[in-house]
Scaffold this motif. Structure first.
Motif, mmCIF file in Angstrom:
data_model
loop_
_atom_site.group_PDB
_atom_site.id
_atom_site.type_symbol
_atom_site.label_atom_id
_atom_site.label_comp_id
_atom_site.label_asym_id
_atom_site.label_seq_id
_atom_site.Cartn_x
_atom_site.Cartn_y
_atom_site.Cartn_z
ATOM 1 N N VAL A 52 0.710 -1.144 -0.087
ATOM 2 C CA VAL A 52 0.390 0.144 0.181
ATOM 3 C C VAL A 52 0.746 1.374 -0.057
ATOM 4 C CG1 VAL A 52 -1.793 1.342 1.124
ATOM 5 C CG2 VAL A 52 -1.793 -0.853 1.195
ATOM 6 N N THR A 53 0.671 1.991 -0.741
ATOM 7 C CA THR A 53 1.098 3.336 -0.808
ATOM 8 C C THR A 53 0.506 4.556 -0.329
ATOM 9 O OG1 THR A 53 2.819 2.367 -2.527
ATOM 10 C CG2 THR A 53 2.366 5.077 -1.685
ATOM 11 N N GLU A 67 5.633 6.774 16.780
ATOM 12 C CA GLU A 67 5.990 6.793 16.298
ATOM 13 C C GLU A 67 5.927 7.545 14.993
ATOM 14 O OE1 GLU A 67 10.063 6.904 18.278
ATOM 15 O OE2 GLU A 67 8.999 7.048 20.218
ATOM 16 N N ARG A 68 5.451 6.944 13.805
ATOM 17 C CA ARG A 68 5.547 7.519 12.871
ATOM 18 C C ARG A 68 4.454 7.881 12.692
ATOM 19 N NH1 ARG A 68 9.223 3.745 9.947
ATOM 20 N NH2 ARG A 68 8.433 5.212 8.372
ATOM 21 N N ARG A 69 2.879 8.543 12.405
ATOM 22 C CA ARG A 69 2.571 9.127 13.292
ATOM 23 C C ARG A 69 1.098 8.891 11.703
ATOM 24 N NH1 ARG A 69 6.656 12.738 13.990
ATOM 25 N NH2 ARG A 69 6.834 13.604 15.273
ATOM 26 N N GLY A 84 8.643 7.171 4.512
ATOM 27 C CA GLY A 84 9.845 5.544 3.732
ATOM 28 C C GLY A 84 8.492 4.640 4.752
ATOM 29 N N GLU A 85 9.276 3.493 4.536
ATOM 30 C CA GLU A 85 8.782 2.335 4.947
ATOM 31 C C GLU A 85 8.300 1.704 6.617
ATOM 32 O OE1 GLU A 85 10.179 -1.389 3.140
ATOM 33 O OE2 GLU A 85 9.663 -0.070 0.922
ATOM 34 N N THR A 86 6.861 1.129 6.719
ATOM 35 C CA THR A 86 6.136 0.679 7.835
ATOM 36 C C THR A 86 5.558 -0.508 7.560
ATOM 37 O OG1 THR A 86 5.806 1.186 9.979
ATOM 38 C CG2 THR A 86 4.356 2.611 7.868
ATOM 39 N N VAL A 106 5.298 5.242 3.018
ATOM 40 C CA VAL A 106 4.706 6.939 3.708
ATOM 41 C C VAL A 106 5.470 8.054 1.820
ATOM 42 C CG1 VAL A 106 3.771 8.708 4.715
ATOM 43 C CG2 VAL A 106 4.014 6.177 5.313
ATOM 44 N N LEU A 107 5.169 8.491 0.962
ATOM 45 C CA LEU A 107 5.548 9.491 -0.124
ATOM 46 C C LEU A 107 5.148 11.016 0.938
ATOM 47 C CD1 LEU A 107 4.665 8.005 -2.990
ATOM 48 C CD2 LEU A 107 7.501 7.272 -1.971
ATOM 49 N N GLY A 108 5.976 11.369 0.534
ATOM 50 C CA GLY A 108 5.777 13.174 0.431
ATOM 51 C C GLY A 108 4.655 13.895 -0.316
#
Length: 486
Positions: free
Chosen positions: A362-363, A397-399, A462-464, A482-484
């Motif tokens: 998933v992105t 802590e990845r929000r 990044g990846e999580t 997770v992309l900007g």
């Protein structure tokens, strides 16, 4: 005169066997009876005034509908006693009963139906005892011969009523032939009866009660009562199982599952089987919480009957393993006696009923659209997988944030299984969904579940992944990138 007795083996004379004594005291009713010459040819009421009495026997009203005790009536009036010379006159049994006197189980008058009984102490549990007695129908001259009925019974314990019945029979005594003899009476006819019982404790109670129809003043005649050991108690033990097991190789089942079927064999010290006997298995579960299942109920005992070779079958599912690993044992009990030997079982590690693994990637974009990370499930057994509690936890802590979609709130979706509403923890990190149907229909079947999440404006790039906990199984979710902002 031709014999009026059936051909049969003669019983041992009362009190003649010193090595195997008669356990009945005064089984021939001779202790204390004192007959005057003028009355020795007639029945005499027991324990009534100057009449005869019996020291070792209990007696009184039978307690049957025809023999309820009357207030104020002496117990002895329910029983008569006759001398041997009168009771067995002109009888083929005269020389076979060691001079035994006889009891008439109807005493003085109609409705005086009585019983005699005696405690048998110092028995050996598990041993078999033979009961022998002679019975006959009335022969008195004041009324014609008639058939009678008597209840013979042996009960466990120290009283006539209340204990478990070890042996019992209503005995119908046929009318004697109408052949008159001197003295205004009829020819005597006697028959020997042989019964047996297995002692369950150290005490048993033997009783004989009249059950003859009303209108008669004479009932069943009883003589020469004996109880002797016939089969000593055997040292039975659990000698093996099928499949074979031992302390080092116990029968094993995973936690919270049913044990496969097995058989238990019981033998004595000489290798003779406990054939066709009711046996109780007792489970010693320790701290495992294991139990038998009988009639849909959880219990620590299982009752069954051995076959002729001493095998007792315990079907698949009759023993249910508990939730904790560890050993347990099965004992066996015959009546009230615990046997030697054990069946060794073990609750082992759980066998997974299903597997959980990552869903597709998933992105997410910071501040962008909702994504749906999840997990795949696959059934590893044909057993039905019951509903499970599902917990989904965000990475710390990845929000990342869970998304409440519409009025129902936070949802878990199971492909082909529906949607479930969850409860969010106070810290916002975990959703809990209860009684979730995993939609697995048999070994090899698959399903998919997912939740809704989004990335905030400050979610770490990044990846999580999320963590899915389904019952006791745990797996990471789909890989989340997770992309900007674009």
């Amino acid at each position: 005169m031709p014999s009026n007795l059936p051909e049969q083996k003669e019983p041992a004379a009362v009190g003649s066997d010193e090595e195997n004594p008669n356990l009945v005291k005064d089984g021939n009713f001779k202790h204390r009876p004192v007959f005057t010459d003028s009355r020795c040819g007639y029945s005499q009421a027991l324990a009534k005034g100057a009449n005869v009495s019996l020291r070792y026997w209990d007696y009184g009203g039978s307690g049957n509908p025809n023999g309820q005790p009357d207030p104020g009536v002496n117990a002895g009036q329910y029983i008569d006693v006759s001398t041997h010379m009168y009771a067995f006159a002109k009888s083929d049994a005269e020389d076979q009963v060691d001079g035994s006197n006889a009891i008439d189980l109807i005493g003085r008058g109609n409705n005086r139906h009585g019983y005699v009984g005696q405690l048998l102490p110092d028995l050996t549990p598990g041993a078999q005892y033979d009961v022998t007695f002679w019975a006959g129908a009335p022969w008195y001259g004041e009324e014609p011969p008639h058939a009678t009925r008597m209840r013979y019974r042996v009960t466990d314990g120290m009283s006539r009523d209340g204990g478990k019945v070890l042996d019992s029979e209503y005995i119908s005594v046929p009318e004697p032939p109408r052949v008159p003899i001197s003295g205004g009476s009829w020819v005597r006819q006697w028959k020997v009866y042989r019964k047996s019982f297995v002692a369950q404790s150290t005490n048993a109670y033997l009783s004989f009660a009249d059950d003859t129809a009303n209108r008669y003043t004479t009932g069943t005649q009883l003589a020469c009562v004996s109880v002797r050991l016939s089969v000593p108690a055997r040292e039975y033990r659990i000698a093996g199982t099928a499949p074979e097991s031992s302390p080092d190789n116990p029968l094993t089942a995973p936690t919270d599952t049913a044990f496969d079927g097995f058989r238990v064999r019981v033998l004595d010290a000489t290798g003779q089987p406990l054939s066709s006997q009711q046996l109780t298995l007792l489970l010693d579960p320790g701290a495992t919480g294991s139990h038998f299942v009988q009639g849909g109920r959880a219990t620590l005992t299982y009752a069954g009957k051995t076959d002729v070779d001493g095998w007792l079958s315990v079907p698949t599912g009759a023993v249910q393993a508990g939730p904790h690993e560890g050993p347990l044992r099965i004992h066996a009990q015959l009546n009230t006696t615990r046997l030697g030997g054990l069946v060794h079982l073990k609750v082992g590690a759980p066998v997974p009923r299903f597997s959980v693994y990552r869903g597709g990637p998933v992105t997410l974009t910071r501040g962008g659209r909702t994504g749906y990370p999840g997990v795949n499930l696959r059934a590893d057994q044909d057993d039905v997988v019951p509903p499970r509690t599902v917990q989904v936890t965000l990475p710390r802590e990845r929000r990342l944030q869970f998304v409440a979609e519409g009025d129902p709130g936070y949802q878990l979706t199971v492909e082909k299984g529906g949607q479930y509403i969850g409860t969010l923890s106070s810290d916002g990190q975990t959703l809990t969904f209860r009684k979730v149907d995993l939609a697995l229909s048999g070994k090899g079947s698959t399903s998919l579940m997912w939740v809704a999440v989004r990335a905030s404006d400050n979610t770490t790039l990044g990846e999580t992944d999320l963590t899915f906990r389904i019952g006791d199984a745990t797996s990471p979710s789909s890989s989340i990138t997770v992309l900007g902002k674009q």
